[in-house]
Design a protein around this motif. Sequence first.
Motif, PDB file in Angstrom:
ATOM      1  N   GLY A   1       0.867   5.385   0.044  1.00  0.00           N
ATOM      2  CA  GLY A   1       0.170   6.369   1.216  1.00  0.00           C
ATOM      3  C   GLY A   1       1.030   7.753   1.499  1.00  0.00           C
ATOM      4  O   GLY A   1       2.567   8.165   0.971  1.00  0.00           O
TER       5      GLY A   1
ATOM      6  N   CYS B   1      -1.039  10.982  12.650  1.00  0.00           N
ATOM      7  CA  CYS B   1      -0.577  10.713  10.917  1.00  0.00           C
ATOM      8  C   CYS B   1       0.885  11.995  11.053  1.00  0.00           C
ATOM      9  O   CYS B   1       0.751  12.879  11.269  1.00  0.00           O
ATOM     10  CB  CYS B   1      -1.823  11.068   9.912  1.00  0.00           C
ATOM     11  SG  CYS B   1      -2.593  10.347  10.309  1.00  0.00           S
TER      12      CYS B   1
ATOM     13  N   TRP C   1       0.349  -1.364   0.179  1.00  0.00           N
ATOM     14  CA  TRP C   1       0.032   0.051   0.081  1.00  0.00           C
ATOM     15  C   TRP C   1       0.257   1.230  -0.683  1.00  0.00           C
ATOM     16  O   TRP C   1       2.088   1.812   0.339  1.00  0.00           O
ATOM     17  CB  TRP C   1      -0.729   0.233   1.444  1.00  0.00           C
ATOM     18  CG  TRP C   1      -1.993  -1.225   1.115  1.00  0.00           C
ATOM     19  CD1 TRP C   1      -1.282  -2.284   1.413  1.00  0.00           C
ATOM     20  CD2 TRP C   1      -3.223  -1.249   0.797  1.00  0.00           C
ATOM     21  NE1 TRP C   1      -2.542  -3.492   1.442  1.00  0.00           N
ATOM     22  CE2 TRP C   1      -3.775  -2.971   1.237  1.00  0.00           C
ATOM     23  CE3 TRP C   1      -4.027  -0.563   0.213  1.00  0.00           C
ATOM     24  CZ2 TRP C   1      -4.718  -3.154   0.613  1.00  0.00           C
ATOM     25  CZ3 TRP C   1      -5.416  -0.492   0.214  1.00  0.00           C
ATOM     26  CH2 TRP C   1      -5.717  -1.829  -0.081  1.00  0.00           C
TER      27      TRP C   1
ATOM     28  N   HIS D   1      -2.408  -1.814   5.534  1.00  0.00           N
ATOM     29  CA  HIS D   1      -2.642  -0.360   4.969  1.00  0.00           C
ATOM     30  C   HIS D   1      -2.948   0.584   6.234  1.00  0.00           C
ATOM     31  O   HIS D   1      -2.928   2.045   6.082  1.00  0.00           O
ATOM     32  CB  HIS D   1      -3.958  -0.557   4.184  1.00  0.00           C
ATOM     33  CG  HIS D   1      -5.221  -1.285   4.308  1.00  0.00           C
ATOM     34  ND1 HIS D   1      -6.105  -0.400   5.210  1.00  0.00           N
ATOM     35  CD2 HIS D   1      -5.711  -2.283   5.071  1.00  0.00           C
ATOM     36  CE1 HIS D   1      -6.848  -1.198   6.077  1.00  0.00           C
ATOM     37  NE2 HIS D   1      -6.547  -2.329   5.750  1.00  0.00           N
TER      38      HIS D   1
ATOM     39  N   LYS E   1      -1.299   6.449   5.550  1.00  0.00           N
ATOM     40  CA  LYS E   1      -2.068   7.638   5.480  1.00  0.00           C
ATOM     41  C   LYS E   1      -2.553   7.627   3.820  1.00  0.00           C
ATOM     42  O   LYS E   1      -1.481   7.585   3.373  1.00  0.00           O
ATOM     43  CB  LYS E   1      -1.240   9.287   5.652  1.00  0.00           C
ATOM     44  CG  LYS E   1      -2.294  10.000   5.724  1.00  0.00           C
ATOM     45  CD  LYS E   1      -1.792  11.390   6.489  1.00  0.00           C
ATOM     46  CE  LYS E   1      -2.838  12.781   6.398  1.00  0.00           C
ATOM     47  NZ  LYS E   1      -1.921  14.248   6.567  1.00  0.00           N
ATOM     48  N   HIS E   2      -3.745   7.721   3.769  1.00  0.00           N
ATOM     49  CA  HIS E   2      -4.371   7.880   2.559  1.00  0.00           C
ATOM     50  C   HIS E   2      -3.759   6.793   1.953  1.00  0.00           C
ATOM     51  O   HIS E   2      -3.088   6.220   0.706  1.00  0.00           O
ATOM     52  CB  HIS E   2      -4.331   9.111   1.634  1.00  0.00           C
ATOM     53  CG  HIS E   2      -4.822  10.260   2.098  1.00  0.00           C
ATOM     54  ND1 HIS E   2      -4.088  11.020   2.501  1.00  0.00           N
ATOM     55  CD2 HIS E   2      -5.479  10.312   2.761  1.00  0.00           C
ATOM     56  CE1 HIS E   2      -4.407  12.260   3.139  1.00  0.00           C
ATOM     57  NE2 HIS E   2      -5.487  11.722   3.783  1.00  0.00           N
ATOM     58  N   ALA E   3      -3.768   5.428   2.154  1.00  0.00           N
ATOM     59  CA  ALA E   3      -3.808   4.257   1.413  1.00  0.00           C
ATOM     60  C   ALA E   3      -4.019   3.814   0.194  1.00  0.00           C
ATOM     61  O   ALA E   3      -4.975   3.881   0.153  1.00  0.00           O
ATOM     62  CB  ALA E   3      -4.059   3.185   2.815  1.00  0.00           C
TER      63      ALA E   3
END
Length: 491
Positions: free
Chosen positions: A364, A373, A362, A385, A389-391
């Motif tokens: 991010g 985060c 993943w 994931h 962050k934002h995977a």
Amino acid sequence: MLFCMASKEEPKLPLTLLVDKERNSVVVAEASGDFIDILFSFLTLPLGTITRLVSKKEEEIGCMNNLYQSLENSGDDVFWNHICKKMLLFPRNPCAALCQKLKLKLDDTKPVKYFMCSKRCRKGGDWFLSTFAEATCFCGKLMDKEMKLHGDYSDEGSNEDGVFVKGKTMYLIFDDLKVLQSSPGNTVQQLVQLGYKSFHKLTKKYLSVGIKEILDLLKQALTSNSPLSDVFLENGGSVRVCTFSPIVRAENQGWINYNSSINLKVTVRKSKKTILYAEAEGDFVDYLFSFLTTPLGSVLELLDEKISLGCMNNLHKSVKDLNPLWFTNPSGTPLLNLRVAPQFGFKRQPTKLCEEHSPCYWYGTGVIKNNICYAIGNGVISKDHSLVKHAVAMKHFDPRSCDGTKESALGFVRRPSLFVVWNDLQVTPLANASCISFLQKLNVPLDDLEDHQLRIEETEALNLLGASLTSKAALTEGLFYLLKPKKQTKA
């Protein structure tokens, strides 16, 4: 004034030998789990790595040296890309992360790294990840931006508890590489079975073993029935033990899996009763080259008791027979289920040999620690994931294809392509070659040649694998039994 810089000394491992001086042989050795880990790691080595390592000792393994040398001599244009050739010359160990923790590292292939395109390109909305820095992105630029793998701690930490077996435990190693837990009961039982009623004829010898001795052990273990005596007592009288008994396929085997079977045209020299060469397309050559990416333990498992490679069979059996409590992983050792490393296998594999699945990664824009985060400018990847962050799920760039996608992956060599494979597994590309010149160079009477069409299925593929490790005439030893006499036409 002179200043001496301290040099990093090569690590050494202690080994105690019990020697019968009259016979000049090692009766038994005793060592910690660190030494056993290295012996067991032999099983994880791909055949290509073994061939490359033992060739330094001028040792030949059946036809494997010819196969490896053919690969070295092949131009990059034979393959989908130059990465494919490099993959076969330096195949990845399926237990690479574990083997990095060994006290003495025999496998010199580089650890896995992860790369993206520096432009962070997408194709069809997908991000692509490569484990090869030389990969070319769809935009034409190299995928050379190295990414940090976040949240994966499998490669970290010490090896105090051992790699495959528990390190703080002592083990017995016999001259034929049979390994047992060290205990008074085991020691007495084994010594009596070997004909020793006391220690009067036996002498102790203490050694410090380095990488040179380990490499010598690997070489001898592949061909000898007494590698410990050969290496540590310089006993040159060992007998080569490399045999293979072809598997006989039942007449009523059932349905044929045409998706994995391979068609092959072989040319026989009738007067010699040998297969002179085969005309092969990409699938067959890919299958042969895939031998180089196959771990030794997988070969022994596939061929079971049909093959004998020095003492490696005893080493493999010792893993099976060892009490599970002595392994570091209570859920089972990976040594008993070795597969080809991800992306290093042949897709249309005729045998039951499996390739490890590539884990999902993943991408991010930051990392998550303690529910907080943290943004990272260049991004980060993770197998989990929830740690990024934002995977966004990533796809793997696969070199075994014309466009780098998994869906179109076939193997290592380009399609269409045509090769000549000789009896000793030398592989010659036929691109732009003159067939007339080829036949003239053979210098064989044309009426002594006879063509046969064969279908290579699982049984034939296994026989070819076994013959390639034990014979200098792999095609004849592995496939000649398939040939049926042709009817003579009347004049």
